[in-house]
Design an enzyme around this catalytic site. Structure first.
Site, short mmCIF file in Angstrom:
data_model
loop_
_atom_site.label_atom_id
_atom_site.label_comp_id
_atom_site.label_asym_id
_atom_site.label_seq_id
_atom_site.Cartn_x
_atom_site.Cartn_y
_atom_site.Cartn_z
N GLN A 97 0.85 -1.19 0.00
CA GLN A 97 0.00 0.00 0.00
C GLN A 97 0.89 1.25 0.00
O GLN A 97 1.73 1.43 0.88
CB GLN A 97 -0.93 0.03 1.23
CG GLN A 97 -1.95 1.17 1.05
CD GLN A 97 -2.84 1.40 2.25
OE1 GLN A 97 -2.36 1.58 3.36
NE2 GLN A 97 -4.14 1.43 2.03
N TYR A 186 -6.40 10.94 3.83
CA TYR A 186 -5.01 11.27 3.50
C TYR A 186 -4.94 12.04 2.16
O TYR A 186 -5.95 12.50 1.65
CB TYR A 186 -4.16 10.00 3.52
CG TYR A 186 -4.10 9.43 4.92
CD1 TYR A 186 -3.51 10.14 5.97
CD2 TYR A 186 -4.68 8.20 5.23
CE1 TYR A 186 -3.48 9.65 7.26
CE2 TYR A 186 -4.65 7.70 6.54
CZ TYR A 186 -4.04 8.43 7.54
OH TYR A 186 -4.01 7.96 8.83
N ARG A 233 -7.35 2.14 -2.94
CA ARG A 233 -8.26 2.10 -1.79
C ARG A 233 -9.00 3.42 -1.66
O ARG A 233 -8.39 4.49 -1.71
CB ARG A 233 -7.48 1.83 -0.51
CG ARG A 233 -8.40 1.51 0.67
CD ARG A 233 -7.64 0.94 1.83
NE ARG A 233 -8.40 -0.14 2.41
CZ ARG A 233 -8.56 -0.34 3.72
NH1 ARG A 233 -7.98 0.47 4.58
NH2 ARG A 233 -9.27 -1.33 4.18
N GLY A 322 -9.40 -6.59 8.81
CA GLY A 322 -8.27 -5.90 9.43
C GLY A 322 -7.97 -6.49 10.79
O GLY A 322 -7.20 -7.46 10.91
#
Ligand code: FMN
Length: 368
Positions: A97, A186, A233, A322
Site C-alpha cells: 500500500q 489522506y 483504496r 483488518g
C-alpha cells in the site's frame, strides 16, 4: 467447499482463497526499515488469499507517524524483499500500500521542518486525526497536525513521480502489485473532497479536477507496473466529512468509471462506519458496482457471514479483514474449521515489540 475458501482470479493471478488482509500500520520500525520480524509477522498471515501491506510512505514528506517502514530507499527495498520472499515461500500474494498522509503530519517529521503539504492550507480540525511524533523531550506521543501549505500546481507532478518511484521500488522489492491509498482522509482524499480542496487550478473545483491528481498518479503507476498490478483504496462516505453528501456519489462514480476504463486489478473500499453501522450499505455498493465491473474488495467490521453473503450475491468479490488478522494469524483456518476468532489487544496496535505483533497463537496448526 465454503465460499470464501474458493480460489480467486485477480487479474490473471490466482489467489488461494477469497480472504484479503487489510492494510494495517503497526509502527514498529524506528529506523523506518522492515526487518526479519516484519517478515515473520506477514508470513504468519500468508494463508490469506491477498495481503495488503501496512501503508508505506512514498517519501520522507509522506510520513505522519514515527516508526513506519517506507519504500523510498534501497535499504527499505531490501527490507521489504525479506518480507515478500517470506510470504511467497508460504504461497501467499502481497500488494504494497503506497501512502502519503498530506496534511495529517507534523513539522518535526518533515524534511527541514517544513509545513506538511496538502491540497489547501486548511488545517485539520478533527481531534481524531493526530500525528505521532518524537516530542522535544524524546518521548513519543500524539500531537495535533501542523498547519499545511497547499502544493503549488507544478509540484503535484513531483508527488506523482514520488508514487511512480515507490511503485518501481515495490516491484523491485518483490511485491506482486501496489494499492494507492486514496482513503481515510489522506492526501488523495484531501484533493477529492471539496470541503478540503479549495484550489482554483486544474486540481480543484469540478469532479474531473478534484480526481485529476489520483488519476494522473494511477496512470503513472500503471506505466510502471501494468494495470493488472495496480489497485486503489477509497473510503466514500467517510464518517469525518459528512454533512455535504451530494458530492460523494458524483465523485466516486466518476472515479469508478475512469478506473474501470483503465482495467486496474481492483478497487478496495473501506467502510468507515458511522455510529457503528455500515456507511457503505448494499444500495451504495450495488450502485458503485454498476460503475466498476472489476474486482471489488470491501473492508470494515467484516464478518465471515457478511463476506459470504456479499460474495454470493455478487455485490463484492473479496471481503477484507483488518483487526481479525491482528489477533488471528490463522484466520482462514479458523473459518475453515469453525474455530472461535480471538479479539486483538488495542493497546499493542501501534509501536512496541513482539507483544501483540508476532506472539498471537494459532488455534489451527495445519495450513489450508
Ligand atoms: C492498527 C490499524 C492500522 C491501520 N492502518 C491502516 C493503513 O495503514 N492503511 C489503511 O488503508 N487502513 C488502515 N487501517 C484500516 C484497516 O485497513 C481496516 O479498513 C479497518 O480496520 C476496518 O476493518 P476491520 O474492522 O476488519 O478492522 C488500520 C486499522 C488498524 C486497526
Amino acid at each position: 467447499m465454503k465460499t470464501l475458501l474458493e480460489k480467486y482470479d485477480l487479474s490473471g493471478r490466482e489467489l488461494h482463497n477469497h480472504f484479503v488482509m487489510a492494510p494495517m500500520t503497526r509502527a514498529r520500525r524506528p529506523d523506518n526499515i522492515p526487518d526479519d520480524e516484519t517478515a515473520v509477522y506477514y508470513r504468519q498471515r500468508a494463508s490469506a488469499g491477498l495481503i495488503v501491506s501496512e501503508g508505506l510512505p512514498v517519501s520522507p514528506e509522506a510520513q505522519g507517524y514515527i516508526a513506519v517502514p517506507g519504500i523510498w530507499t534501497d535499504q527499505q527495498v531490501a527490507g521489504w524483499k525479506l518480507v515478500t520472499d517470506a510470504v511467497h515461500d508460504a504461497g501467499g500474494t502481497m500488494f504494497a500500500q503506497l501512502w502519503h498522509v498530506g496534511r495529517i503530519s507534523h513539522t518535526s517529521l518533515q524534511p527541514n521542518g517544513q509545513a506538511p503539504v496538502s491540497s489547501s492550507a486548511k488545517k485539520i480540525v478533527n481531534p481524531k486525526f493526530q500525528a505521532f511524533i518524537y516530542k522535544e523531550d524524546g518521548s513519543e506521543g500524539r500531537v495535533d497536525p501542523s498547519e499545511p501549505r497547499a502544493l503549488e500546481t507544478d509540484e503535484v507532478a513531483r508527488v506523482t513521480s514520488d508514487f511512480r518511484r515507490a511503485a518501481r521500488n515495490a516491484s523491485t522489492a518483490g511485491f506482486d502489485g501496489v494499492e494507492l491509498h486514496a482513503a481515510n482522509n489522506y492526501l488523495f482524499e484531501q484533493f477529492l473532497n471539496p470541503a478540503m480542496n479549495d484550489r482554483t487550478d486544474q486540481y480543484g473545483g469540478s469532479v474531473e479536477n478534484r480526481a485529476r491528481f489520483a488519476l494522473e498518479t494511477i496512470d503513472a503507476v500503471i506505466e510502471e507496473l501494468g494495470a493488472t498490478r495496480v489497485g486503489i483504496r477509497l473510503s466514500p462516505r467517510n464518517q469525518d466529512y459528512t454533512g455535504q453528501d451530494g458530492w460523494i456519489e458524483e465523485t466516486y462514480n466518476y472515479l469508478a468509471d475512469e478506473l474501470a476504463e483503465r482495467r486496474i486489478a481492483y478497487i478496495h473500499l473501506n467502510d468507515s462506519r458511522i455510529g457503528g453501522k455500515p456507511s457503505l450499505d448494499d444500495a451504495f455498493l450495488k450502485s458503485f458496482r454498476a460503475h466498476f465491473p472489476g474486482t471489488l474488495i470491501l473492508a470494515g467490521a467484516m464478518s465471515f457471514e457478511r463476506g459470504e453473503q456479499l460474495v454470493e450475491a455478487g455485490i463484492i468479490d473479496l471481503p477484507a479483514f483488518g483487526q481479525p488478522f491482528i489477533a488471528n494469524p490463522d484466520l482462514v483456518e479458523r473459518y475453515r474449521d469453525d474455530v472461535v476468532v480471538a479479539r486483538p489487544d488495542r493497546d499493542t496496535f501501534y509501536g512496541g515489540g513482539s507483544k501483540g505483533y508476532t506472539d498471537y497463537p494459532r488455534a489451527v496448526h495445519e495450513d489450508v
